[in-house]
Write an enzyme that holds these catalytic residues in place. Structure first.
Site, PDB file in Angstrom:
ATOM      1  N   THR A 113       3.883   7.660   5.825  1.00 25.61           N
ATOM      2  CA  THR A 113       3.269   6.563   6.604  1.00 25.61           C
ATOM      3  C   THR A 113       3.652   5.254   5.917  1.00 25.61           C
ATOM      4  O   THR A 113       4.734   4.735   6.152  1.00 25.61           O
ATOM      5  CB  THR A 113       1.729   6.719   6.700  1.00 25.61           C
ATOM      6  OG1 THR A 113       1.181   6.886   5.398  1.00 25.61           O
ATOM      7  CG2 THR A 113       1.378   7.914   7.559  1.00 25.61           C
ATOM      8  N   LYS A 150       2.844  13.286   0.804  1.00 28.11           N
ATOM      9  CA  LYS A 150       2.844  11.909   1.278  1.00 28.11           C
ATOM     10  C   LYS A 150       1.498  11.289   0.897  1.00 28.11           C
ATOM     11  O   LYS A 150       0.501  11.994   0.722  1.00 28.11           O
ATOM     12  CB  LYS A 150       3.059  11.819   2.775  1.00 28.11           C
ATOM     13  CG  LYS A 150       1.944  12.346   3.674  1.00 28.11           C
ATOM     14  CD  LYS A 150       0.719  11.514   3.847  1.00 28.11           C
ATOM     15  CE  LYS A 150       1.016  10.088   4.287  1.00 28.11           C
ATOM     16  NZ  LYS A 150      -0.308   9.370   4.488  1.00 28.11           N
ATOM     17  N   THR A 186      -5.927  11.297  -1.604  1.00 24.06           N
ATOM     18  CA  THR A 186      -5.772  11.251  -0.167  1.00 24.06           C
ATOM     19  C   THR A 186      -4.348  11.386   0.269  1.00 24.06           C
ATOM     20  O   THR A 186      -3.581  10.427   0.232  1.00 24.06           O
ATOM     21  CB  THR A 186      -6.316   9.945   0.359  1.00 24.06           C
ATOM     22  OG1 THR A 186      -7.655   9.914  -0.015  1.00 24.06           O
ATOM     23  CG2 THR A 186      -6.217   9.895   1.862  1.00 24.06           C
ATOM     24  N   GLU A 238       0.108   1.885  -2.582  1.00 20.49           N
ATOM     25  CA  GLU A 238       0.228   0.630  -1.836  1.00 20.49           C
ATOM     26  C   GLU A 238      -0.029  -0.610  -2.687  1.00 20.49           C
ATOM     27  O   GLU A 238      -1.123  -0.801  -3.223  1.00 20.49           O
ATOM     28  CB  GLU A 238      -0.778   0.620  -0.686  1.00 20.49           C
ATOM     29  CG  GLU A 238      -0.341   1.479   0.488  1.00 20.49           C
ATOM     30  CD  GLU A 238      -1.440   1.638   1.524  1.00 20.49           C
ATOM     31  OE1 GLU A 238      -2.570   1.202   1.260  1.00 20.49           O
ATOM     32  OE2 GLU A 238      -1.152   2.198   2.586  1.00 20.49           O
ATOM     33  N   ASN A 287      -3.524  -3.614   3.117  1.00 20.53           N
ATOM     34  CA  ASN A 287      -4.661  -2.952   3.729  1.00 20.53           C
ATOM     35  C   ASN A 287      -5.467  -3.856   4.648  1.00 20.53           C
ATOM     36  O   ASN A 287      -6.400  -3.401   5.310  1.00 20.53           O
ATOM     37  CB  ASN A 287      -5.540  -2.327   2.661  1.00 20.53           C
ATOM     38  CG  ASN A 287      -4.860  -1.108   2.081  1.00 20.53           C
ATOM     39  OD1 ASN A 287      -4.618  -0.147   2.793  1.00 20.53           O
ATOM     40  ND2 ASN A 287      -4.500  -1.176   0.808  1.00 20.53           N
ATOM     41  N   SER A 340      -2.923  -3.497  12.340  1.00 21.45           N
ATOM     42  CA  SER A 340      -2.553  -4.531  13.298  1.00 21.45           C
ATOM     43  C   SER A 340      -1.047  -4.567  13.491  1.00 21.45           C
ATOM     44  O   SER A 340      -0.328  -3.738  12.987  1.00 21.45           O
ATOM     45  CB  SER A 340      -3.072  -5.899  12.830  1.00 21.45           C
ATOM     46  OG  SER A 340      -2.671  -6.154  11.516  1.00 21.45           O
TER      47      SER A 340
END
Lengths: 383, 383
Positions: free
Chosen positions: B146, B168, B179, B259, B378, B383
C-alpha cells in the site's frame, strides 16, 4: 486577578534567572488566612519529580500556608541534590514568611534531567517574599509558563465567596493528571477534608479528561487553598459545582494552547456500559496518532476511530457503533453512512460523537490533532 | 523468490483495478502439496475486518490450500455487504482451483470503511488463477503493497527445506500484531499443530515486538503454509529458530520502511523482573510521542524515557535506572550522567539501552521516530 481574586491571598513573581530569556520564572503565593486548609492531587506517574515527592508530604495534614512555583526546570531525575534544592526552597520560603517549611508546597516545571540553579532560586524567593501583594495573581500566571503562549486564569463568583485559579501546560498533557501545574484559591471556609473531596471530584471530571498527547508528566500538581477570609461556608455540593466550572475553564484554555495544535477535538462517548468504558473509549481515540493526523488534514477518517475503539476492553459491538463528526453521521452500525465529503473540519473545534449503543453512561475526552508544529516543537524543546 | 522459494507453491499477481494507479493489487498463492497444513495469527484488535473474520474460520482445522490477498481496500467496517465480498472471493478462488472454499484464506489491506469493488476482485481472481507460476513470488510481494515504498521478502534455507516469506506494512505498525500482512511458506513437512506452535513463538519474538506508531490495525494476519514437498520433517525447535530468522528479517524491513520515519529505534530493556515487564517498559517508550519527536530532532532526551517508564506497572525504581543512548550512558541511577552532547543521533539506527536493575529478564522493542513526514503521510492517506 486569578489566584489573588479570593480574599486572603497575596502573590509575587520575579525573574530569578532560571529561564535564559529573563522572563518571570518564579511565583510565590501566600495564604494569609484565617484558615490554612488545603488539598492537592498529583501526577500518577511513578517517576515523580522532587517537588512532587516533597509536596505529597506537605499536603498530608491538610495544612498549607504558601506555595512556590518555578518554571525553567522541572527538578526531576536530579537525585539527592535535586531533592535538597526543593527542600531548601521550602525552607527559604518558611524563613521569610515566618511559617513552618512543612506547610510550604513546591512546584517545578520545565526540562527534566537537569539541576536547578539553587542560588538563583533562593535569591528569587527572598525577592518575591518582599514583594507580596493582593494583585499579584496575573504575574504569577505568567511566571509559571513554559511553552505556553498565553497565561491561563479563571475567576468564579459564588454566593459570598470567590474561586480563582491559574494553570500552565502546553505539552505532556495527559491524565492523570493532564500534565500541568494549577493553583486554585478560595476565600470560602471549608476544612481540608472537604476541599480534598471537592478537588478530587472536580479533577476527575476536568483535568483528567484532557489528553492532548498521551504523554504523562512527572510534575503534575493541582492545588486548592482556602483562606476562609469570606467567612462563608458553602455546602460541599455547591462548592464542588463551582470548582468544576473553574477547572473546566482552565482545561479548555490548556487545550486551546496545546503545543502545535491546529484543532481542539471533543470526543463525546455516549451509550457506554459504564463511565470507565466511556473514558477508555474516548482516550483510545484521543491517543491514536493516525486519527489525530487525519484531523490535522481535515480528513474525517472514521475508520481510524473504530480501529482505536477495537483496542480497548470496553463493552461494545463494532457493528453497532455510530460515529458523527461535526454533526454528520459518517458511520452507522459499523459501516459507511453519510459521505465523508459532507463533514467540514475547517474550524478549530471538532466534535466527534461516538454512540456505542450498549448502555447509558457517557464521558467527554478533550484532545488535539497531531501536527507538523507538534513534531517541530517537541523535537526542539531541549535544544 | 519469496513465497515461491519453497517447493510446492505457485503464485500469480494481477492489476485488478482496485488501486487507482493501475498497479498490481491482487495476489493469489496456492499450495500444491502434498501437505496442506497451515497456521495463522491475527490482529488482536476487537474491531476485525471481514477477511479476518473469514480467515479465522478457515484456519480452525489447520488446512489451507490457497490464500488470496488484495491491496486497494481493507474491507473493514463494510458490514454484511463487505463480508459477502470476502466470501465470494474465497468461493471464486475455490472454483477456479477445484478446492474447498473453506480452505481459502483471504487478506485485504488499504483504506477502511469503504466497499471493495466485488466485480473487479472476482475478475482479478479468474485472471490470476490462469497465471499461476512457481516464480510468482516477487510480484506477489509487490501486489500487497500500500504505502510501502519497497517489497519485503525473505528466503531462509534449512537442511533440506526452505522457508520463504513476504510482508507488507508501513503504517499502523503496532502489536499484536504489528500491523501488516505476511505470508510465509515452507516445503518442510510439519503438521498444522506444530506450524501453529512455531508461528506463535516466532511472531511473539518478532512481529509483536515492532511498534512503529502504536496504532493497531484491523486487518493484521501472518500466515504460514507448508507444502511438505521437500519430504523433510525438521524438529519443531530447529524449524522455529529458522522461522524466527525469517520473521526477524521481514520485521526489520517493515521498520526500515515505516511511513515518514527518519530513525529506526531499537529499545533494549535489560534487568527487568520479567519478560512481560521488559516488553511493557519498551513499549511505553516506543509509544511516547515526546520521546519519538525528540529522536527526530536528534535530541537524546532521556528524561522522556524515564517519564514513559513511570507510566507502566513494571517493577522498577526510578532512582535505579540507567539509560544509554548510542553507547553513551546519559542517565545513571535516575539522574544525569554523561553530557547529552556526547550522543550522536545522526545515523538512522538508534539504540536505547534501559537497565532497570531489578532482575534478569530482557526484551527488545523496535519503533520509529515521529516526524513531519509521518504527520504528512497520515493526514493525506485517504484523500
Amino acid at each position: 486577578m486569578t489566584v489573588t481574586a479570593a480574599a486572603g491571598f497575596e502573590a509575587a513573581s520575579v525573574a530569578a534567572g532560571l529561564k535564559s530569556t529573563g522572563a518571570l520564572d518564579l511565583a510565590l503565593l501566600v495564604n494569609r488566612g484565617p484558615s490554612s486548609a488545603g488539598a492537592a492531587v498529583f501526577t500518577s506517574n511513578r517517576a515523580k519529580a522532587n517537588p512532587i515527592i516533597w509536596s505529597q508530604q506537605v499536603i498530608a495534614d491538610g495544612d498549607v500556608r504558601a506555595i512556590v512555583l518555578n518554571s525553567g526546570g522541572a527538578n526531576c531525575f536530579t537525585g539527592a541534590q535535586g531533592f535538597q534544592t526543593t527542600h531548601a526552597t521550602a525552607e527559604a520560603v518558611a524563613e521569610h514568611l515566618g511559617v513552618d517549611a512543612g506547610d510550604v508546597l513546591v512546584c517545578s516545571t520545565g526540562l527534566i534531567g537537569e539541576q536547578l540553579d539553587r542560588e538563583k532560586l533562593l535569591t528569587g524567593v527572598a525577592t518575591a517574599a518582599d514583594a507580596l501583594t493582593t494583585d499579584g495573581g496575573e504575574d504569577a500566571a505568567r511566571a509559571i509558563m513554559t511553552t505556553d503562549s498565553v497565561p491561563k486564569t479563571v475567576t468564579v463568583e459564588g454566593p459570598g465567596y470567590t474561586i480563582g485559579g491559574m494553570a500552565k501546560g502546553a505539552g505532556m498533557l495527559a491524565p492523570g493528571l493532564a500534565t500541568m501545574l494549577s493553583v486554585i484559591t478560595t476565600d470560602a471556609d471549608l476544612p481540608a477534608a472537604e476541599l480534598d473531596r471537592a478537588l478530587r471530584e472536580a479533577t476527575r471530571l476536568t483535568f483528567d479528561r484532557l489528553d492532548s498527547d498521551g504523554c504523562m508528566s512527572t510534575n503534575d500538581q493541582v492545588t486548592l487553598m482556602a483562606s476562609g477570609a469570606s467567612g462563608v461556608t458553602p455546602s460541599t455540593e455547591e462548592f464542588t459545582l463551582l470548582l468544576v466550572d473553574a477547572c473546566s475553564s482552565l482545561v479548555l484554555q490548556l487545550q486551546a494552547d496545546a503545543e502545535g495544535a491546529s484543532h481542539d477535538i471533543q470526543i463525546h462517548v455516549h451509550g457506554a456500559a459504564s463511565e470507565d468504558d466511556a473514558v477508555e473509549v474516548g482516550r483510545s481515540v484521543a491517543r491514536n496518532n493516525l486519527f489525530k493526523a487525519a484531523i490535522f488534514g481535515n480528513d474525517p477518517n472514521w475508520g481510524r476511530v473504530l480501529a482505536a475503539i477495537g483496542t480497548t476492553s470496553a463493552e461494545f459491538d463494532p457493528y453497532a457503533v455510530d460515529v458523527t463528526m461535526n454533526g454528520v453521521r459518517v458511520c452507522h452500525a459499523g459501516g459507511p453512512d453519510r459521505p465523508r465529503e459532507e463533514v467540514d473540519l475547517s474550524d478549530r473545534i471538532v466534535s466527534v460523537l461516538i454512540e456505542l449503543g450498549v448502555g447509558d453512561a457517557a464521558a467527554m475526552i478533550l484532545t488535539n490533532d497531531l501536527t507538523h508544529d507538534y513534531v517541530h516543537e517537541n523535537s526542539a524543546y531541549s535544544s
